[in-house]
Design an enzyme around this catalytic site. Structure first.
Site, PDB file in Angstrom:
ATOM      1  N   GLU A  44      29.242  40.942  25.471  1.00  0.00           N
ATOM      2  CA  GLU A  44      30.715  40.344  25.215  1.00  0.00           C
ATOM      3  C   GLU A  44      31.350  41.064  24.125  1.00  0.00           C
ATOM      4  OE1 GLU A  44      27.794  38.541  25.728  1.00  0.00           O
ATOM      5  OE2 GLU A  44      28.862  37.313  27.697  1.00  0.00           O
ATOM      6  N   CYS A  84      23.233  38.394  32.983  1.00  0.00           N
ATOM      7  CA  CYS A  84      24.849  38.091  33.503  1.00  0.00           C
ATOM      8  C   CYS A  84      25.326  39.269  33.947  1.00  0.00           C
ATOM      9  CB  CYS A  84      25.529  37.694  32.221  1.00  0.00           C
ATOM     10  SG  CYS A  84      27.279  37.529  32.422  1.00  0.00           S
ATOM     11  N   CYS A  90      32.038  37.667  37.578  1.00  0.00           N
ATOM     12  CA  CYS A  90      32.365  36.315  38.126  1.00  0.00           C
ATOM     13  C   CYS A  90      33.616  35.912  37.271  1.00  0.00           C
ATOM     14  CB  CYS A  90      31.435  35.330  38.032  1.00  0.00           C
ATOM     15  SG  CYS A  90      29.885  36.084  37.769  1.00  0.00           S
ATOM     16  N   THR A 107      33.251  38.195  28.395  1.00  0.00           N
ATOM     17  CA  THR A 107      32.236  38.813  29.130  1.00  0.00           C
ATOM     18  C   THR A 107      32.762  40.093  29.873  1.00  0.00           C
ATOM     19  OG1 THR A 107      31.111  36.854  29.241  1.00  0.00           O
ATOM     20  CG2 THR A 107      30.561  38.473  30.996  1.00  0.00           C
ATOM     21  N   GLU A 122      23.936  31.361  25.525  1.00  0.00           N
ATOM     22  CA  GLU A 122      24.840  31.616  26.451  1.00  0.00           C
ATOM     23  C   GLU A 122      24.930  30.395  27.237  1.00  0.00           C
ATOM     24  OE1 GLU A 122      27.185  33.063  29.471  1.00  0.00           O
ATOM     25  OE2 GLU A 122      25.036  32.391  29.782  1.00  0.00           O
ATOM     26  N   CYS A 154      23.999  31.491  39.285  1.00  0.00           N
ATOM     27  CA  CYS A 154      23.500  32.856  38.517  1.00  0.00           C
ATOM     28  C   CYS A 154      22.214  32.305  37.417  1.00  0.00           C
ATOM     29  CB  CYS A 154      24.617  33.342  37.547  1.00  0.00           C
ATOM     30  SG  CYS A 154      25.170  32.598  36.097  1.00  0.00           S
ATOM     31  N   TYR A 195      27.403  28.577  37.417  1.00  0.00           N
ATOM     32  CA  TYR A 195      26.003  28.571  36.572  1.00  0.00           C
ATOM     33  C   TYR A 195      25.036  28.077  37.215  1.00  0.00           C
ATOM     34  CZ  TYR A 195      27.894  30.309  32.063  1.00  0.00           C
ATOM     35  OH  TYR A 195      28.166  31.082  31.129  1.00  0.00           O
ATOM     36  N   HIS A 206      34.067  28.318  37.078  1.00  0.00           N
ATOM     37  CA  HIS A 206      33.241  29.208  36.318  1.00  0.00           C
ATOM     38  C   HIS A 206      31.998  28.173  36.012  1.00  0.00           C
ATOM     39  CE1 HIS A 206      32.237  33.011  34.848  1.00  0.00           C
ATOM     40  NE2 HIS A 206      31.479  32.326  33.691  1.00  0.00           N
TER      41      HIS A 206
HETATM   42 FE1  SF4 Z   1      27.683  35.793  33.810  1.00  0.00          FE
HETATM   43 FE2  SF4 Z   1      26.862  33.719  35.130  1.00  0.00          FE
HETATM   44 FE3  SF4 Z   1      29.176  33.597  33.880  1.00  0.00          FE
HETATM   45 FE4  SF4 Z   1      28.694  35.130  36.016  1.00  0.00          FE
HETATM   46  S1  SF4 Z   1      28.924  33.015  36.025  1.00  0.00           S
HETATM   47  S2  SF4 Z   1      29.853  35.648  34.173  1.00  0.00           S
HETATM   48  S3  SF4 Z   1      26.550  35.745  35.613  1.00  0.00           S
HETATM   49  S4  SF4 Z   1      27.180  33.755  33.037  1.00  0.00           S
END
Ligand code: SF4
Length: 511
Positions: free
Chosen positions: A258, A100, A104, A191, A444, A300, A297, A293
């Site tokens: 985190e 991660c 973002c 995060t 996560e 990422c 996913y 968000h």
């Molecule tokens: Fe982390 Fe993915 Fe969330 Fe970005 S979108 S903060 S990389 S888990």
């Protein structure tokens, strides 16, 4: 300066002095703390790649507020193309870090607050949106990384925020002053919190009128007086102190680093407040942020899948089973699942739309489908990675034993694979697969951006089940099918009466 390099970003953190605690100690310097370094390197990649000519098209953008070239992690999406480039950026970043990269959350916070403040102003004649645009200019000018602080600790979840026995389980306004507000409470598992320049807060849930003081959004510098961070533990985290091998991904770490953020009578000037009591816009802010968000996913985590699929294929090759049919089948399964999630996230961006603020939003139904798939498929492709890698990923000896003058060489020789491949390289790859498939990355994928139940609620609300019932009723003949009537040139009743008559005549002829 409008676009920092990775090194500039790391240097910029030295100018801040946030109050951070970890493993029972106060951390004096974020940048120099070895436990934090992988997270900082992962976030630094978001800066560095914006300067790479090969990736600039997706990593950089043109600001709609200043006309300047900026890092895409500070850009409010102005088109479908922007939404698509954002998820391409997420996949690239996942491929480059295998973890991660944190930035973002702040980006999604910027975009969600941008759209919501516009709508609040339309209803109440407030000036939140202009304030927020001024803030956005600052973020872009300094290339700041804000953390997105949404989740409160929430206490007794059967009670509304204002009914909690402990009022600080939700961040709230304690006092309204001439020049700003005093806030108190906490945000949890945030995060990238300890290595961000700023914090943007958002409410964690829909608020009612009695929760007005909890309907709150603001931004403050990360080292504001009264803000305290407590950094979380992660699976095998202290392995990173033992050297470069046992940690598996020593450069970029595992998940997002985190932390809890505790706000103890923190002053926020009005120019940094973007919602203060407009409880009827909390649903919009929460859902807009969550939509952005959740759509990420499929970018990422698919980037991470690319890495773990590559690692699994390499391990199979080095053990001489790369072409064996069950291995090819397993790798193909992993690829198909990853590309399914990628297709979902691309669709969710291409099906986006323009909000009244001018910013573009993704398709919320599909964003929730993306995230729900991720909560299942990441476990599945990591399960297959473990299957291919074999039991070694949980029984490998430590780096210290491999370096031991008496046994080191003997231990290393136990890991020979195909001739010509260094056993230490095999061990290194197995450690990476262990890091990615055994540790904190799995829960996560389950809970980040909201747990599966939250996605199911949104999918159920937005699926248009009434419309689907209408479709079924029309086909079953419970409601009129006007298209069919146009095709046959008469009413359905007249058509079926005719069919029945024809059948009867035919029956007479046959028998
Ligand atoms: Fe982390 Fe993915 Fe969330 Fe970005 S979108 S903060 S990389 S888990």
């Amino acid at each position: 300066m409008s676009m920092m390099t990775g090194k500039d970003y790391i240097d910029s953190l030295r100018a801040l002095s946030p109050e951070i605690y970890f493993l029972g100690k106060r951390i004096k310097s974020v940048v120099d703390e070895p436990m934090f370094q992988p997270h900082i390197h992962a976030a630094a990649m978001t800066y560095e790649l914006a300067h790479d000519p090969e990736h600039q098209e997706i990593m950089a953008a043109t600001s709609h507020v200043t006309g300047e070239k900026i890092n895409r992690f500070t850009h409010v999406h102005q088109s479908i193309d922007d939404l698509v480039k954002k998820v391409r950026m997420m996949r690239l970043m996942g491929q480059k870090t295998a973890t991660c990269f944190q930035r973002c959350v702040g980006l999604d916070g910027l975009c969600a607050v941008y759209a919501t403040t516009y709508d609040i102003d339309q209803k109440y004649g407030t000036t939140y949106h202009e304030r927020f645009k001024n803030y956005l200019r600052e973020v872009q000018k300094h290339d700041w990384m804000p953390s997105g602080a949404m989740t409160d600790s929430r206490g007794d979840r059967s009670l509304r925020p204002s009914k909690q026995v402990h009022p600080d389980v939700y961040l709230h306004i304690k006092e309204r002053l001439e020049d700003g507000i005093i806030v108190t409470g906490a945000k949890t598992h945030i995060t990238g919190a300890i290595n961000s320049h700023e914090i943007i807060t958002m409410p964690t849930r829909t608020m009612a009128e009695e929760d007005k003081d909890y309907a709150l959004s603001f931004a403050i510098p990360a080292d504001t007086k009264g803000v305290t961070y407590v950094f979380s533990r992660q699976t095998n985290d202290t392995r990173r102190l033992d050297g470069t091998l046992d940690a598996g991904n020593p450069k970029y770490g595992i998940v997002g680093g985190e932390a809890m953020i505790i706000f103890n009578d923190v002053f926020v000037p009005w120019e940094r407040v973007f919602m203060a009591g407009e409880y009827d816009f909390t649903t919009e802010l929460v859902e807009t942020f969550a939509g952005y968000h959740r759509s990420n996913y499929g970018g990422c985590k698919v980037g991470l899948a690319d890495v773990v699929i590559g690692g699994s294929a390499w391990i199979a090759e080095t053990h001489g089973i790369g072409r064996v049919s069950h291995i090819v089948d397993k790798l193909t399964e992993m690829i198909a699942m990853a590309e399914t999630c990628w297709s979902c996230t691309l669709a969710c961006s291409y099906e986006g739309y323009k909000t009244p603020s001018g910013a573009y939003h993704i398709n919320p139904l599909l964003a929730n489908v993306v995230k729900l798939n991720i909560t299942r498929m990441v476990y599945e492709w990591m399960r297959i990675a473990q299957d291919i890698a074999g039991g070694k990923i949980i029984t490998l000896p430590s780096e210290k034993d491999l370096a031991h003058p008496e046994v080191g060489k003997m231990v290393e020789e136990c890991f020979y694979g195909k001739d010509g491949i260094a056993p230490m390289d095999i061990i290194r790859m197995l450690r990476l697969i262990e890091n990615m498939s055994v540790g904190a990355g799995l829960p996560e994928a389950m809970h980040g951006a909201g747990s599966p139940a939250a996605q199911k609620i949104m999918i159920s609300r937005r699926s248009g089940i009434d419309k689907k019932m209408e479709l079924a009723k029309r086909i079953a003949g419970l409601s009129p099918d006007t298209d069919f009537e146009r095709i046959i040139g008469k009413s359905e009743k007249a058509h079926w009466d005719q069919v029945r008559r024809n059948m009867q005549e035919k029956k007479v002829q046959i028998y």
